[in-house]
Design an enzyme around this catalytic site. Structure first.
Site, mmCIF file in Angstrom:
data_model
loop_
_atom_site.group_PDB
_atom_site.id
_atom_site.type_symbol
_atom_site.label_atom_id
_atom_site.label_comp_id
_atom_site.label_asym_id
_atom_site.label_seq_id
_atom_site.Cartn_x
_atom_site.Cartn_y
_atom_site.Cartn_z
ATOM 1 N N GLN A 16 63.210 27.342 40.529
ATOM 2 C CA GLN A 16 61.874 27.750 40.084
ATOM 3 C C GLN A 16 61.988 28.575 38.811
ATOM 4 O OE1 GLN A 16 59.493 29.283 43.725
ATOM 5 N NE2 GLN A 16 61.625 29.244 44.388
ATOM 6 N N ASN A 17 63.211 28.905 38.432
ATOM 7 C CA ASN A 17 63.411 29.821 37.300
ATOM 8 C C ASN A 17 63.221 29.113 35.969
ATOM 9 O OD1 ASN A 17 64.014 31.565 39.311
ATOM 10 N ND2 ASN A 17 66.209 31.644 38.931
ATOM 11 N N HIS A 31 59.385 24.812 37.402
ATOM 12 C CA HIS A 31 58.331 25.560 36.688
ATOM 13 C C HIS A 31 58.532 25.588 35.181
ATOM 14 C CE1 HIS A 31 57.475 27.813 40.728
ATOM 15 N NE2 HIS A 31 56.934 26.609 40.692
ATOM 16 N N CYS A 89 52.572 23.652 16.214
ATOM 17 C CA CYS A 89 53.227 22.342 16.251
ATOM 18 C C CYS A 89 53.551 21.907 14.811
ATOM 19 C CB CYS A 89 52.302 21.328 16.923
ATOM 20 S SG CYS A 89 52.945 19.653 16.842
ATOM 21 N N CYS A 147 51.048 18.480 14.249
ATOM 22 C CA CYS A 147 49.579 18.535 14.186
ATOM 23 C C CYS A 147 49.067 19.896 13.723
ATOM 24 C CB CYS A 147 48.973 18.149 15.536
ATOM 25 S SG CYS A 147 49.207 19.374 16.811
ATOM 26 N N GLY A 155 67.337 33.585 46.834
ATOM 27 C CA GLY A 155 66.616 34.491 45.938
ATOM 28 C C GLY A 155 65.195 34.102 45.609
ATOM 29 N N THR A 156 64.489 33.582 46.609
ATOM 30 C CA THR A 156 63.055 33.328 46.377
ATOM 31 C C THR A 156 62.246 33.950 47.506
ATOM 32 O OG1 THR A 156 61.305 31.672 46.133
ATOM 33 C CG2 THR A 156 63.220 30.986 47.424
ATOM 34 N N PRO A 160 68.333 39.460 50.084
ATOM 35 C CA PRO A 160 68.468 40.792 50.680
ATOM 36 C C PRO A 160 67.334 41.091 51.661
ATOM 37 C CG PRO A 160 68.482 40.921 48.265
ATOM 38 C CD PRO A 160 68.135 39.511 48.624
ATOM 39 N N ALA A 183 72.766 37.453 45.877
ATOM 40 C CA ALA A 183 73.316 36.140 45.528
ATOM 41 C C ALA A 183 74.634 36.247 44.779
ATOM 42 C CB ALA A 183 72.301 35.375 44.675
HETATM 43 C C1 BJW Z 1 67.334 38.487 45.525
HETATM 44 C C2 BJW Z 1 68.087 39.383 44.760
HETATM 45 C C3 BJW Z 1 69.466 39.131 44.640
HETATM 46 C C4 BJW Z 1 66.025 40.035 44.716
HETATM 47 N N1 BJW Z 1 70.001 38.063 45.250
HETATM 48 N N2 BJW Z 1 67.889 37.454 46.128
HETATM 49 C C5 BJW Z 1 49.438 25.949 49.062
HETATM 50 C C6 BJW Z 1 49.086 27.107 49.743
HETATM 51 C C7 BJW Z 1 48.611 28.223 49.052
HETATM 52 C C8 BJW Z 1 48.471 28.215 47.671
HETATM 53 C C9 BJW Z 1 48.829 27.074 47.000
HETATM 54 C C10 BJW Z 1 49.299 25.959 47.691
HETATM 55 N N3 BJW Z 1 49.577 25.004 46.758
HETATM 56 C C11 BJW Z 1 49.329 25.501 45.529
HETATM 57 C C12 BJW Z 1 48.852 26.746 45.645
HETATM 58 C C13 BJW Z 1 48.457 27.646 44.505
HETATM 59 C C14 BJW Z 1 49.639 28.298 43.809
HETATM 60 C C15 BJW Z 1 50.390 29.160 44.826
HETATM 61 O O1 BJW Z 1 51.431 28.809 45.337
HETATM 62 N N4 BJW Z 1 49.873 30.341 45.096
HETATM 63 C C16 BJW Z 1 50.508 31.241 46.059
HETATM 64 C C17 BJW Z 1 51.060 32.449 45.309
HETATM 65 C C18 BJW Z 1 49.520 31.628 47.104
HETATM 66 N N5 BJW Z 1 50.510 27.295 43.236
HETATM 67 C C19 BJW Z 1 50.286 26.777 42.039
HETATM 68 O O2 BJW Z 1 49.310 27.107 41.386
HETATM 69 C C20 BJW Z 1 51.258 25.739 41.543
HETATM 70 N N6 BJW Z 1 50.524 24.613 41.126
HETATM 71 C C21 BJW Z 1 50.056 23.686 41.976
HETATM 72 O O3 BJW Z 1 50.402 23.644 43.137
HETATM 73 O O4 BJW Z 1 49.171 22.807 41.410
HETATM 74 C C22 BJW Z 1 48.303 22.091 42.286
HETATM 75 C C23 BJW Z 1 47.343 23.076 42.972
HETATM 76 C C24 BJW Z 1 46.787 24.129 42.250
HETATM 77 C C25 BJW Z 1 45.913 25.033 42.890
HETATM 78 C C26 BJW Z 1 45.619 24.899 44.233
HETATM 79 C C27 BJW Z 1 46.191 23.834 44.961
HETATM 80 C C28 BJW Z 1 47.071 22.930 44.309
HETATM 81 C C29 BJW Z 1 51.987 26.255 40.294
HETATM 82 C C30 BJW Z 1 52.846 27.418 40.575
HETATM 83 C C31 BJW Z 1 53.467 27.915 39.263
HETATM 84 C C32 BJW Z 1 54.253 29.191 39.469
HETATM 85 N N7 BJW Z 1 54.562 29.758 38.221
HETATM 86 C C33 BJW Z 1 55.266 31.043 38.203
HETATM 87 C C34 BJW Z 1 55.057 31.849 36.909
HETATM 88 C C35 BJW Z 1 55.288 31.220 35.675
HETATM 89 C C36 BJW Z 1 55.114 32.270 34.633
HETATM 90 C C37 BJW Z 1 56.428 32.595 33.975
HETATM 91 O O5 BJW Z 1 57.500 32.661 34.546
HETATM 92 O O6 BJW Z 1 56.321 32.832 32.812
HETATM 93 O O7 BJW Z 1 56.644 30.817 38.486
HETATM 94 S S1 BJW Z 1 54.740 32.201 39.415
HETATM 95 C C38 BJW Z 1 56.304 32.925 39.637
HETATM 96 O O8 BJW Z 1 56.574 32.769 41.042
HETATM 97 C C39 BJW Z 1 57.291 32.051 38.860
HETATM 98 C C40 BJW Z 1 58.343 31.806 39.913
HETATM 99 O O9 BJW Z 1 59.089 30.628 39.620
HETATM 100 C C41 BJW Z 1 57.548 31.745 41.192
HETATM 101 C C42 BJW Z 1 58.360 32.004 42.427
HETATM 102 O O10 BJW Z 1 58.828 33.329 42.457
HETATM 103 P P1 BJW Z 1 60.250 33.629 43.052
HETATM 104 O O11 BJW Z 1 61.277 32.953 42.252
HETATM 105 O O12 BJW Z 1 60.254 33.397 44.497
HETATM 106 O O13 BJW Z 1 60.398 35.193 42.700
HETATM 107 P P2 BJW Z 1 59.866 36.463 43.521
HETATM 108 O O14 BJW Z 1 59.869 37.607 42.593
HETATM 109 O O15 BJW Z 1 58.606 36.171 44.222
HETATM 110 O O16 BJW Z 1 60.980 36.677 44.643
HETATM 111 C C43 BJW Z 1 62.290 37.083 44.323
HETATM 112 C C44 BJW Z 1 63.120 37.056 45.589
HETATM 113 O O17 BJW Z 1 64.462 37.362 45.249
HETATM 114 C C45 BJW Z 1 62.695 38.096 46.642
HETATM 115 O O18 BJW Z 1 62.617 37.470 47.911
HETATM 116 C C46 BJW Z 1 63.838 39.124 46.630
HETATM 117 O O19 BJW Z 1 64.078 39.697 47.897
HETATM 118 C C47 BJW Z 1 64.992 38.265 46.199
HETATM 119 N N8 BJW Z 1 66.093 38.983 45.521
HETATM 120 N N9 BJW Z 1 67.285 40.386 44.301
HETATM 121 C C48 BJW Z 1 69.215 37.272 46.015
HETATM 122 N N10 BJW Z 1 70.298 39.969 43.920
#
Ligand code: BJW
Length: 247
Positions: free
Chosen positions: A102-103, A120, A149, A152, A189-190, A216, A233
């Site tokens: 997802q990174n 992503h 761009c 364009c 790590g998600t 963690p 990790a």
């Molecule tokens: C360690 C550590 C160490 C710390 N070692 N671990 C179904 C149900 C509900 C909602 C939805 C659904 N389907 C879609 C949705 C809407 C939405 C969504 O999911 N919302 C929820 C938040 C409720 N999803 C979307 O909008 C997606 N699009 C989509 O599905 O389109 C169709 C649709 C739209 C709308 C409705 C229905 C359908 C798109 C999602 C895009 C996510 N983009 C982002 C940001 C981009 C911006 C950027 O980076 O510039 O991507 S959000 C952000 O979160 C980023 C990440 O990739 C993503 C995930 O986060 P991640 O990687 O899990 O990080 P953290 O910080 O949350 O967690 C870190 C973890 O690491 C923790 O657990 C720590 O404990 C751990 N950790 N140190 C190992 N050393």
């Protein structure tokens, strides 16, 4: 005991033919890249709706690009860590190994991973909204904000999937296909809160894969994980790799 979980995970991995790994921001935390939802996470300081939505970009592309320029500067200064390095090496161990991330930071490719599905997008690419062309851009800082761009002259956007936007169809399909075919899925790590990425481990479990989680903290996936290893990790993956090499 961490050692017991690591040993069980090594046994499951040794027996597996198809291994899939799903990573999130936590794997880059030890490199110095902030996560999104932790105590020092980006979403504690910045509002998602101001910066990571298509509406935010339409409203204020300069602000959005300034934020990405700042993050690119931060990521450019850090290095992949031993966790990234282990996953890069595992491509050679299992011919069908798939890394789903997802990174957007590009640290997996910098560590040497090649077979990656970047769900992503990637912060080092821009996309022209007019013709959809994706271009690498490694300028730090950006030469102009907002960037334009070369063909364009219109504004380009970061090649990143914002909230409410669909993931690239081929990429998410390939991720589901790999997850459903997996014997073992390792989730590293998600927070497993963002969909559809968070659904992939369920898809893998649904077709009989063993789920291993390295984090963690507990997540919504922890109860489904056959093996849950609480740790960082960058420490657990090298340990797991050394157990694997012993066997
Ligand atoms: C360690 C550590 C160490 C710390 N070692 N671990 C179904 C149900 C509900 C909602 C939805 C659904 N389907 C879609 C949705 C809407 C939405 C969504 O999911 N919302 C929820 C938040 C409720 N999803 C979307 O909008 C997606 N699009 C989509 O599905 O389109 C169709 C649709 C739209 C709308 C409705 C229905 C359908 C798109 C999602 C895009 C996510 N983009 C982002 C940001 C981009 C911006 C950027 O980076 O510039 O991507 S959000 C952000 O979160 C980023 C990440 O990739 C993503 C995930 O986060 P991640 O990687 O899990 O990080 P953290 O910080 O949350 O967690 C870190 C973890 O690491 C923790 O657990 C720590 O404990 C751990 N950790 N140190 C190992 N050393």
């Amino acid at each position: 005991m961490i050692g017991d979980g690591v040993k069980q995970a090594a046994d499951a991995l040794r027996a597996a033919r198809r291994v899939v790994v799903l990573t999130g921001a936590g794997i880059s935390a030890e490199s110095g890249v902030p996560t999104f939802r932790g105590p020092d996470g980006l979403w504690r300081t910045y509002r998602v709706e101001h910066l990571a939505t298509p509406e935010a970009f339409s409203r204020d592309p300069t602000l959005v690009w300034q934020w990405y320029d700042w993050r690119r500067g931060l990521i450019a200064k850090v290095q992949p860590n031993p966790g990234h390095a282990v996953l890069a090496r595992w491509e050679a161990r299992w011919p069908s190994f798939v890394l789903i991330t997802q990174n957007v930071d590009g640290l997996h490719p910098r560590a040497g991973s090649r077979n990656i599905l970047e769900l992503h997008g990637n912060i080092w690419k821009t996309r022209c909204p007019v013709d959809g062309t994706i271009r690498p851009n490694h300028d730090v800082p950006l030469a102009e904000i907002p960037p334009r761009c070369p063909f364009c002259g219109g504004l380009v956007r970061p090649h990143i999937v914002w909230f409410g936007e669909s993931l690239d169809r081929d990429t998410i399909r390939a991720a589901y296909t790999a997850s459903r075919a997996a014997d073992v899925m390792l989730v590293v790590g998600t927070s497993a809160l963002v969909y559809p990425a968070a659904d992939l481990p369920h898809a893998a479990c649904g077709t009989g894969a063993t789920l291993i989680e390295i984090n963690p903290d507990a997540t919504p996936l922890t109860d489904d994980a056959g093996i849950s290893i609480r740790g960082k990790a960058g420490e657990i993956l090298p340990l797991l790799d050394s157990y694997l090499q012993r066997g």
